[in-house]
Scaffold this motif. Structure first.
Motif, PDB file in Angstrom:
ATOM      1  N   SER A   1       0.840  -1.199   0.000  1.00 35.51           N
ATOM      2  CA  SER A   1       0.000   0.000   0.000  1.00 35.51           C
ATOM      3  C   SER A   1       0.871   1.243   0.000  1.00 35.51           C
ATOM      4  O   SER A   1       1.920   1.284   0.661  1.00 35.51           O
TER       5      SER A   1
ATOM      6  N   ASP B   1      -6.548   7.846   2.074  1.00 36.94           N
ATOM      7  CA  ASP B   1      -6.298   7.806   0.636  1.00 36.94           C
ATOM      8  C   ASP B   1      -5.141   6.837   0.409  1.00 36.94           C
ATOM      9  O   ASP B   1      -3.991   7.123   0.760  1.00 36.94           O
TER      10      ASP B   1
ATOM     11  N   ASP C   1      -3.510   3.606  -2.243  1.00 42.32           N
ATOM     12  CA  ASP C   1      -3.486   2.822  -3.475  1.00 42.32           C
ATOM     13  C   ASP C   1      -2.671   1.557  -3.228  1.00 42.32           C
ATOM     14  O   ASP C   1      -1.588   1.619  -2.607  1.00 42.32           O
ATOM     15  N   ASN C   2      -3.166   0.435  -3.721  1.00 44.43           N
ATOM     16  CA  ASN C   2      -2.464  -0.839  -3.603  1.00 44.43           C
ATOM     17  C   ASN C   2      -1.861  -1.224  -4.945  1.00 44.43           C
ATOM     18  O   ASN C   2      -2.510  -1.090  -5.992  1.00 44.43           O
TER      19      ASN C   2
ATOM     20  N   ASN D   1      -6.138  -1.604  -6.406  1.00 41.24           N
ATOM     21  CA  ASN D   1      -7.374  -0.979  -5.908  1.00 41.24           C
ATOM     22  C   ASN D   1      -7.034   0.079  -4.875  1.00 41.24           C
ATOM     23  O   ASN D   1      -5.859   0.289  -4.547  1.00 41.24           O
ATOM     24  N   SER D   2      -8.077   0.719  -4.350  1.00 39.91           N
ATOM     25  CA  SER D   2      -7.896   1.755  -3.327  1.00 39.91           C
ATOM     26  C   SER D   2      -8.882   1.589  -2.180  1.00 39.91           C
ATOM     27  O   SER D   2      -9.145   2.538  -1.443  1.00 39.91           O
TER      28      SER D   2
END
Length: 530
Positions: A92, A103, A105-106, A125-126
């Motif tokens: 992440s 907030d 993001d992966n 995904n997020s």
């Protein structure tokens, strides 16, 4: 034949959220780095006892851009796996922390070898943090992560999500499914298949004093999952005097002989009148685990508390790792891998080992409060009794030019023994600090050092205390300022979320933008005798 005993922590100092994998005879551990660069250090071992650095995974600017991220944001909880002849790392990148929003993001990167080359990041995904991959026996790959819910009146940790990943499309496919929710905070999901069961390993209780590891199982990957009726597999929440605290967030590995080990984080607190504080941050430990006849995982030593010493795996010879030198004379063409920078890699614009051979040259940039362009390099503390020493050649001509030795937690909390210029006095040396966001100076302890040819600087950590000293020759030392509260450089001080650990290093600032240079001849970090 055994390699003796594993002594915890196996990775001392700031090495949280360990992820472990075995490939052939080699074991690899990857850990979180948050706002520090390079991202995700890897350590290698063949016996689980002795570990040596094996590089960093996110070591290029095109792989990781952290400029501007808050303290204790950045790279969270990487998870390393091996499948189809490649290493896979999911992680992440968190850009907003606190409440109500995260907030995040992966991403996924892969490589044919642990040393790379690592692929360009694939966005996944997020929806939440703590991603991991499960490679099932049928060849399918699945992503797990937590679901974050920012709404009032709803649990922020809203359950464990599962979704299939298609390597050919480099994308998630199908709809995500919530496979488990729980009244207690759960995160850090990892799935293992064993004896016809899918086991879900979870971090529970938050990564503090209430931390632990909880297991659940199901006959189907998609659930439903039943929780272990015995409760936590590992925790120290009911043993506040235990030497390893905050134990939790783990991953499993199986040896070639069929033995099972658990990698997990824990902290070694310094006891103070203000309470226990973990200056070294969260460290990596290993425990033996066994499967019971009724199919649940337990610590091999019994109970739920982590052991300081654990029997090493059977069938492997000890392989001692090289001893890291205490002193760096800056003679190499590149920085040693144990040095770290904040949020971005070191570049020739502000760091050089060639302009003055045998020296580390730092060109001053932004202040210690900046989340963008700091000229700072630092090393993890691995002991609360240690001494850092350096010598600097620095000729500031204005009060906006500073350089020196810094003891660091983050931009909001640090102690700085800095050399600067004062009108009518020339070079002066003194202590400035930031205490949970509040800036302060100690003007009464300033030294006039304009006549000193070089300035030797020292920081000595002794449990709860930190003392600065200086010398014109490295022989005759004098204290600079009073004893300082070292334990403020910890996860447990202040009102902010804190997830890293204490560092010590050197830095330079030029708040006027002229990028004046400071030259450091050497740096030494040495543990003190008990």
């Amino acid at each position: 034949m055994t390699a003796g005993h594993i002594r915890n922590p196996v990775l001392p100092g700031f090495h949280p959220d360990p992820s472990i994998v075995r490939v052939g005879a080699d074991y690899f551990l990857a850990t979180s780095t948050f706002e520090w660069f390079p991202g995700v250090p890897v350590h290698r071992s063949t016996d689980l006892v002795h570990w040596e650095p094996a590089g960093h995974i996110l070591d290029r600017a095109d792989l990781l851009d952290l400029r501007g991220v808050p303290d204790s944001a950045g790279v969270w909880a990487p998870s390393l796996s091996y499948h189809d002849g490649r290493f896979w790392l999911v992680y992440s990148v968190v850009r907003t922390i606190g409440h109500p929003y995260k907030d995040v993001d992966n991403y996924l990167v892969t490589a044919p070898d642990i040393s790379g080359p690592w692929s360009e990041p694939v966005f996944l995904n997020s929806s939440g943090f703590d991603p991991s991959l499960f490679h099932d026996e049928d060849g399918r790959t699945w992503l797990l992560n937590i679901q974050w819910d920012p709404r009032d009146g709803h649990p922020a940790f809203a359950g464990i999500l599962l979704q299939e990943y298609d390597p050919g499309k480099q994308a998630l496919i199908g709809a995500p499914r919530t496979v488990l929710t729980h009244d207690v905070l759960i995160e850090g999901p990892n799935v293992y298949r064993h004896n016809g069961w899918y086991y879900l390993m979870l971090a529970e209780g938050g990564t503090g004093w209430n931390h632990g590891i909880l297991m659940a199982r199901s006959r189907e990957l998609t659930g439903p999952y039943e929780l272990d009726p015995a409760g936590s597999l590992l925790t120290t929440r009911d043993a506040p005097e235990w030497p390893l605290q905050k134990a939790g967030h783990g991953e499993l590995v199986r040896t070639g002989e069929g033995e099972w080990f658990l990698a997990h984080l824990a902290s070694r607190p310094v006891r103070t009148l203000a309470g226990a504080r973990c200056v070294l941050g969260r460290e990596t430990c290993l425990q033996r685990v066994v499967w019971t006849d009724d199919g649940w995982l337990r610590l091999a030593d019994g109970g739920r508390l982590p052991s300081l010493e654990v029997a090493a795996p059977r069938g492997v010879a000890p392989t001692p790792a090289p001893v890291r030198p205490a002193r760096d004379d800056f003679d190499a063409p590149a920085l040693a891998p144990y040095w770290n920078t904040l949020r971005a890699p070191a570049t020739s614009q502000w760091l050089s080992l060639a302009e003055r051979p045998g020296h580390l040259r730092l060109r001053g940039r932004q202040s210690p409060h900046s989340r963008y362009d700091q000229s700072l390099v630092a090393r993890r503390l691995t002991s609360v009794r240690c001494e850092a020493t350096t010598v600097v050649d620095f000729r500031p001509s204005h009060f906006s030019q500073l350089a020196g030795l810094i003891c660091w937690y983050d931009t909001t909390t640090h102690y700085y023994l800095r050399l600067t210029h004062a009108e009518g006095r020339g070079r002066v040396l003194g202590v400035v600090f930031t205490d949970d966001g509040a800036y302060g100076e100690l003007p009464s302890c300033e030294l006039d050092v304009d006549a000193w040819p070089l300035v030797h600087l020292r920081a000595r950590f002794d449990g709860p205390e930190l003392r600065f000293a200086a010398s014109p020759d490295g022989v005759s030392w004098q204290d600079v300022g009073p004893a300082l509260e070292a334990t403020r450089l910890s996860d447990d001080y202040g009102e902010r979320l804190r997830f890293t650990g204490a560092f010590v290093g050197v830095c330079a600032q030029d708040l006027g933008g002229t990028r004046v240079a400071a030259d450091f001849d050497w740096f030494e970090l040495r543990d003190l005798a008990p």
